[in-house]
Design a protein around this motif. Structure first.
Motif, PDB file in Angstrom:
ATOM      1  N   ASN A 489       1.179  -1.760  16.838  1.00 13.18           N
ATOM      2  CA  ASN A 489       0.102  -1.553  15.885  1.00 13.18           C
ATOM      3  C   ASN A 489      -0.104  -2.815  15.053  1.00 13.18           C
ATOM      4  N   LYS A 490      -1.280  -2.959  14.495  1.00 14.98           N
ATOM      5  CA  LYS A 490      -1.582  -4.161  13.723  1.00 14.98           C
ATOM      6  C   LYS A 490      -1.031  -4.050  12.303  1.00 14.98           C
ATOM      7  N   VAL A 491      -0.954  -5.206  11.652  1.00 16.58           N
ATOM      8  CA  VAL A 491      -0.506  -5.262  10.266  1.00 16.58           C
ATOM      9  C   VAL A 491      -1.434  -4.408   9.401  1.00 16.58           C
ATOM     10  N   SER A 492      -0.876  -3.793   8.377  1.00 23.08           N
ATOM     11  CA  SER A 492      -1.628  -2.947   7.456  1.00 23.08           C
ATOM     12  C   SER A 492      -2.945  -3.592   7.039  1.00 23.08           C
ATOM     13  N   ALA A 493      -4.029  -2.850   7.178  1.00 24.67           N
ATOM     14  CA  ALA A 493      -5.344  -3.364   6.805  1.00 24.67           C
ATOM     15  C   ALA A 493      -5.408  -3.685   5.314  1.00 24.67           C
ATOM     16  N   GLN A 494      -4.734  -2.878   4.489  1.00 21.68           N
ATOM     17  CA  GLN A 494      -4.732  -3.143   3.051  1.00 21.68           C
ATOM     18  C   GLN A 494      -4.004  -4.445   2.732  1.00 21.68           C
ATOM     19  N   LEU A 495      -2.886  -4.702   3.431  1.00 19.52           N
ATOM     20  CA  LEU A 495      -2.164  -5.950   3.202  1.00 19.52           C
ATOM     21  C   LEU A 495      -3.007  -7.139   3.628  1.00 19.52           C
ATOM     22  N   GLN A 496      -3.659  -7.042   4.785  1.00 17.68           N
ATOM     23  CA  GLN A 496      -4.498  -8.152   5.233  1.00 17.68           C
ATOM     24  C   GLN A 496      -5.670  -8.382   4.282  1.00 17.68           C
ATOM     25  N   ALA A 497      -6.222  -7.321   3.725  1.00 19.98           N
ATOM     26  CA  ALA A 497      -7.319  -7.477   2.774  1.00 19.98           C
ATOM     27  C   ALA A 497      -6.847  -8.205   1.522  1.00 19.98           C
ATOM     28  N   ALA A 498      -5.643  -7.864   1.050  1.00 16.14           N
ATOM     29  CA  ALA A 498      -5.098  -8.540  -0.124  1.00 16.14           C
ATOM     30  C   ALA A 498      -4.832 -10.018   0.178  1.00 16.14           C
ATOM     31  N   GLN A 499      -4.356 -10.309   1.399  1.00 13.20           N
ATOM     32  CA  GLN A 499      -4.104 -11.700   1.780  1.00 13.20           C
ATOM     33  C   GLN A 499      -5.403 -12.490   1.888  1.00 13.20           C
ATOM     34  N   ARG A 500      -6.429 -11.872   2.470  1.00 11.35           N
ATOM     35  CA  ARG A 500      -7.712 -12.575   2.580  1.00 11.35           C
ATOM     36  C   ARG A 500      -8.321 -12.825   1.204  1.00 11.35           C
ATOM     37  N   ALA A 501      -8.192 -11.858   0.309  1.00  9.11           N
ATOM     38  CA  ALA A 501      -8.745 -12.027  -1.035  1.00  9.11           C
ATOM     39  C   ALA A 501      -8.062 -13.178  -1.769  1.00  9.11           C
ATOM     40  N   ALA A 502      -6.784 -13.409  -1.464  1.00  5.78           N
ATOM     41  CA  ALA A 502      -6.050 -14.501  -2.095  1.00  5.78           C
ATOM     42  C   ALA A 502      -6.140 -15.801  -1.297  1.00  5.78           C
ATOM     43  N   LEU A 503      -6.979 -15.812  -0.244  1.00  5.73           N
ATOM     44  CA  LEU A 503      -7.116 -16.978   0.644  1.00  5.73           C
ATOM     45  C   LEU A 503      -5.755 -17.394   1.211  1.00  5.73           C
ATOM     46  N   ASP A 504      -4.931 -16.393   1.525  1.00  5.27           N
ATOM     47  CA  ASP A 504      -3.587 -16.622   2.044  1.00  5.27           C
ATOM     48  C   ASP A 504      -3.645 -16.701   3.564  1.00  5.27           C
ATOM     49  N   ASN A 505      -3.127 -17.793   4.121  1.00  3.16           N
ATOM     50  CA  ASN A 505      -3.137 -17.968   5.567  1.00  3.16           C
ATOM     51  C   ASN A 505      -2.321 -16.900   6.304  1.00  3.16           C
ATOM     52  N   ALA A 506      -1.456 -16.185   5.566  1.00  7.59           N
ATOM     53  CA  ALA A 506      -0.694 -15.117   6.220  1.00  7.59           C
ATOM     54  C   ALA A 506      -1.608 -14.064   6.819  1.00  7.59           C
ATOM     55  N   ALA A 507      -2.879 -14.026   6.397  1.00  7.94           N
ATOM     56  CA  ALA A 507      -3.826 -13.048   6.931  1.00  7.94           C
ATOM     57  C   ALA A 507      -4.121 -13.282   8.408  1.00  7.94           C
ATOM     58  N   VAL A 508      -3.767 -14.452   8.944  1.00  9.50           N
ATOM     59  CA  VAL A 508      -3.993 -14.685  10.373  1.00  9.50           C
ATOM     60  C   VAL A 508      -2.974 -13.931  11.224  1.00  9.50           C
ATOM     61  N   THR A 509      -1.911 -13.412  10.598  1.00 10.24           N
ATOM     62  CA  THR A 509      -0.889 -12.659  11.330  1.00 10.24           C
ATOM     63  C   THR A 509      -1.419 -11.258  11.596  1.00 10.24           C
ATOM     64  N   VAL A 510      -1.831 -11.011  12.821  1.00 10.00           N
ATOM     65  CA  VAL A 510      -2.465  -9.746  13.183  1.00 10.00           C
ATOM     66  C   VAL A 510      -1.431  -8.683  13.526  1.00 10.00           C
ATOM     67  N   TYR A 511      -0.362  -9.090  14.253  1.00  7.54           N
ATOM     68  CA  TYR A 511       0.656  -8.133  14.679  1.00  7.54           C
ATOM     69  C   TYR A 511       1.946  -8.382  13.899  1.00  7.54           C
ATOM     70  N   PRO A 512       2.685  -7.338  13.561  1.00  6.33           N
ATOM     71  CA  PRO A 512       3.890  -7.500  12.736  1.00  6.33           C
ATOM     72  C   PRO A 512       5.044  -8.132  13.504  1.00  6.33           C
ATOM     73  N   SER A 513       5.814  -8.962  12.818  1.00  9.47           N
ATOM     74  CA  SER A 513       6.926  -9.660  13.463  1.00  9.47           C
ATOM     75  C   SER A 513       8.110  -8.746  13.727  1.00  9.47           C
ATOM     76  N   PHE A 514       8.195  -7.580  13.061  1.00  8.39           N
ATOM     77  CA  PHE A 514       9.347  -6.704  13.251  1.00  8.39           C
ATOM     78  C   PHE A 514       9.175  -5.745  14.430  1.00  8.39           C
ATOM     79  N   SER A 515       8.111  -5.884  15.199  1.00  8.64           N
ATOM     80  CA  SER A 515       7.855  -4.979  16.307  1.00  8.64           C
ATOM     81  C   SER A 515       8.985  -5.022  17.334  1.00  8.64           C
ATOM     82  N   PRO A 516       9.466  -3.868  17.817  1.00  6.77           N
ATOM     83  CA  PRO A 516      10.525  -3.865  18.828  1.00  6.77           C
ATOM     84  C   PRO A 516      10.037  -4.292  20.204  1.00  6.77           C
ATOM     85  N   ILE A 517       8.726  -4.322  20.435  1.00  7.85           N
ATOM     86  CA  ILE A 517       8.223  -4.650  21.773  1.00  7.85           C
ATOM     87  C   ILE A 517       7.601  -6.046  21.834  1.00  7.85           C
TER      88      ILE A 517
END
Length: 532
Positions: A489-517
Motif C-alpha cells: 500500500n502507498k504512504v498515508s495520503a495525509q502524511l504526503q499532503a503534509a509533506q507537500r505543504a511543507a515543500l518536503d522532498n520526502a513526499a516523493v516517497t510513494v511506497y513505505p520503506s517498512f514493507s515486508p514485500i
C-alpha cells in the motif's frame, strides 16, 4: 604416539561498485553551474574479504578444532554530479565529484573447541565440550575530502567531518562449557554456560538449559530456558554522520560523543535478555512431521535508534539539540527548514511473545515424480514494556516518538505463513512458494506534531522456479520472485499532503520503506548453474 591432523582453509573475496540517485536539487540551489537543477548520486566501492585457517585433530579420545578467522570490509563513499554551494559562494569554485569518506571494519576471531563422549552408564554417552575464544574488532570512519566537508558539505551526502572520523577497537575473551546427554530413556538434556570479558564492557555470564522428552516415537516435548548478553556493536557506539535532504539536515550523533552528553545520552551499555520456549514435536504418520513452539524473549536496555529529535523546524524544538549539533562541529545548510539529531540509546525494555508451527510431508506419484510439501506459520508480538531514557534536556520531546515506537511494535507483520511445494520428476523440478504476510503499520510525521498512520494490508506473494538438469553438471532455470507483481500500500495520503505543504522532498516517497514485500514489484530471471 601418532598425531594426525586435518588442515583446512577457506577464503572469500567480494567487490561491489554501486550508484544510486539522490533527491533532485532545484535550479535555485546553484544556478551558475546547474541552471536546470541537478540530481546528485551516491556511489560506493566496497571490498570485502575473509580468510579462515584451522586444524582438526584427536588427542587421545578428545576431538580438537583450532581455527582463526580474519575479515575486513572497506567501503569508500563518493558523491557524483553534486556541488558544495557554500564553497562555490565563498571561493567561486567547487568540485562536482567528492570523496565523502570511508567505513572500515575488521574482525579477528580465534577459537579452540574440544569435546569427548564418556560412557557413564546412561543411555547415550555423556558429551562434554569446552572451548575458548579471543576476538578483536576494529571500526573506523575516514573523513571526507576537504570540499565534501566544507561548511554544510557536498549536496545530498556531506562528507564525514573530522569529529566523525576515528578508529576504535575492542577485544573480548570467552570460555564455555557444554554438557549433553540422556540420563534416562527418552530424555535428553543439554546444559551450557559461557563467560565473556570485554575490554570496554566488563564481564558477562550466560547460560542455557535445554531438554527434550520423547513419550513415544510420535510425540515429544522440548523446552529451553536461557539468558543473553549483547554488547553494543562498534557501529552503534561510534557511527556519526550528517544526513540531509533538500529541506532538512539531521546529525547522527555517536552515543559517547560530547554532543550526545548535551542531550542526556552518556554512551551505551549492553543489552540483557531472558528467553523461554516450549515446543511439541509430532510424527502422526511416517511421512509427516509437525512442530509447535511458543516463546517469550524479554530484553532490558534494548539498543534502538531514536526518532527525529528537532532543533529547529519542528512543532517542538529543543535548544539542547542545537547545542549538540554545534558541539559535533557541524555547520548545517542555511537553506534547510528542519534540523535535528538521531541517536542510538538503551531507550527501552521490550517483550516479544510468539508461536511457530512447521509442517513437512511428501507425496509420491510413481512415474509422475514426488512432491515435497511444507507449511510454516508464525505469530509474534513485540511490546515496549518500559521507557528507560527520557532526558530532561529534550523535554517535551522524547528520544522515542510515536514513529519510533511503531517501528518496534507494529512495523513488522505479526503473522506470516509460508507454503511450499517442490515437485521433482526426472530432469525436471518445479518449486512453488506462497508467502502470506499479515498487516503492518508505521506512524510518520512531517514536523513531530501530528502523526499519520501508514498501513499495509495483508499481502500474498508467489515465487515460482522451473529447472531442468540438462546434463550431469548443467542446470537451466527460469523463475520469478513476486510472480504477480504485487506492491505494498502507498504512504498515508495525509502524511504526503503534509509533506507537500511543507515543500518536503520526502513526499516523493510513494511506497513505505517498512514493507515486508519490498517496493520494486516482480523480479524475473533466467539462470544457468554448473557443478564441477
Amino acid at each position: 604416539t601418532d598425531f594426525d591432523a586435518e588442515l583446512y582453509t577457506v577464503m572469500t573475496y567480494g567487490r561491489k561498485d554501486a550508484k544510486a540517485y539522490e533527491n533532485y536539487r532545484m535550479p535555485s540551489r546553484l544556478p551558475t553551474l546547474f541552471p536546470l537543477g541537478f540530481s546528485p548520486s551516491e556511489a560506493i566501492k566496497e571490498n570485502d574479504y575473509q580468510l579462515t585457517a584451522g586444524m582438526r585433530s584427536k588427542i587421545g579420545n578428545w576431538n580438537l578444532d583450532l581455527s582463526t578467522t580474519y575479515g575486513k570490509d572497506d567501503v569508500a563513499i563518493g558523491v557524483l554530479g553534486s556541488a558544495n554551494v557554500s564553497l562555490f559562494n565563498d571561493t567561486g569554485t567547487t568540485p562536482t565529484n567528492f570523496h565523502a569518506g570511508d567505513f572500515i571494519a575488521t574482525q579477528w576471531t580465534t577459537n579452540v573447541d574440544i569435546n569427548q563422549g564418556f560412557n557413564v552408564g546412561w543411555k547415550d554417552p555423556l558429551n562434554v565440550a569446552f572451548g575458548a575464544e579471543h576476538r578483536r574488532d576494529t571500526y573506523e570512519i575516514g573523513a571526507g575530502d576537504a570540499g565534501s566537508r566544507y561548511k554544510e558539505g557536498s549536496q545530498s551526502y556531506p562528507g564525514f567531518l573530522l569529529t566523525d572520523a576515528g578508529k576504535h577497537n575492542r577485544s573480548n575473551n570467552a570460555v564455555y562449557v557444554d554438557v549433553a546427554g540422556s540420563p534416562v530413556e527418552n530424555l535428553k538434556l543439554d546444559v551450557a554456560a559461557r563467560y565473556e570479558k570485554f575490554t570496554d564492557f566488563g564481564s558477562a555470564k550466560v547460560g542455557k538449559l535445554t531438554g527434550r522428552y520423547d513419550f513415544t516415537p510420535q510425540v515429544a516435548i522440548r523446552s529451553t530456558v536461557s539468558n543473553g548478553f549483547r554488547a553494543p556493536t562498534m557501529a552503534e557506539q561510534y557511527y556519526s554522520a550528517t544526513n540531509v535532504s533538500p529541506t532538512s539536515a539531521f546529525v547522527q550523533l555517536a552515543p559517547n560523543s560530547v554532543g550526545a552528553a548535551l542531550v542526556g545520552v552518556n554512551g551505551l551499555k549492553p543489552e540483557k535478555s531472558r528467553n523461554y520456549s516450549v515446543g511439541l514435536v509430532l510424527h502422526p504418520a511416517p511421512t509427516v512431521s509437525l512442530t509447535f513452539d511458543a516463546y517469550q524473549i524479554s530484553i532490558s536496555d534494548r539498543i534502538v535508534g531514536s526518532g527525529a529529535v528537532y532543533g529547529s523546524g519542528g512543532s517542538v524544538n529543543s535548544p539542547a539539540v542545537v547545542a549538540a549539533i554545534k558541539a559535533n562541529g557541524n555547520v548545517l545548510d542555511p537553506t534547510v527548514t528542519q534540523t535535528g539529531i538521531n541517536i542510538f540509546s538503551n531507550a527501552v525494555d521490550t517483550r516479544t511473545r510468539g508461536l511457530e508451527a512447521v509442517l513437512t510431508t511428501f507425496s509420491k506419484y510413481g512415474d509422475m515424480g514426488r512432491i515435497d510439501w511444507s507449511a510454516a506459520a508464525s505469530y509474534n508480538s513485540t511490546t515496549v514494556t518500559g521507557i528507560n531514557q527520557a532526558p530532561a534536556q529534550l523535554q517535551p520531546q522524547t528520544l522515542l516518538d510515536q514513529a519510533a515506537i511503531s517501528d518496534l511494535e507494529t512495523a513488522s507483520p505479526k503473522f506470516r505463513l509460508n507454503l511450499g511445494a517442490l515437485w521433482k520428476m526426472g530432469i525436471w523440478s518445479v518449486n512453488l512458494r506462497e508467502s502470506i504476510y499479515g498487516s503492518s503499520a508505521e506512524y510518520g510525521t512531517e514536523d513531530g506534531g501530528e502523526y499519520f498512520k501508514t498501513k499495509i494490508t495483508p499481502k500474498y506473494i508467489t515465487d515460482l522456479e522451473v529447472s531442468a538438469r540438462v546434463s550431469k553438471g548443467l542446470t537451466l532455470s527460469i523463475g520469478a520472485n513476486n510472480l504477480f507483481n504485487k506492491y505494498p500500500n502507498k504512504v498515508s495520503a495525509q502524511l504526503q499532503a503534509a509533506q507537500r505543504a511543507a515543500l518536503d522532498n520526502a513526499a516523493v516517497t510513494v511506497y513505505p520503506s517498512f514493507s515486508p514485500i519490498g517496493i520494486n514489484g516482480g523480479y524475473y530471471y533466467a539462470r544457468a548453474s554448473y557443478n564441477f
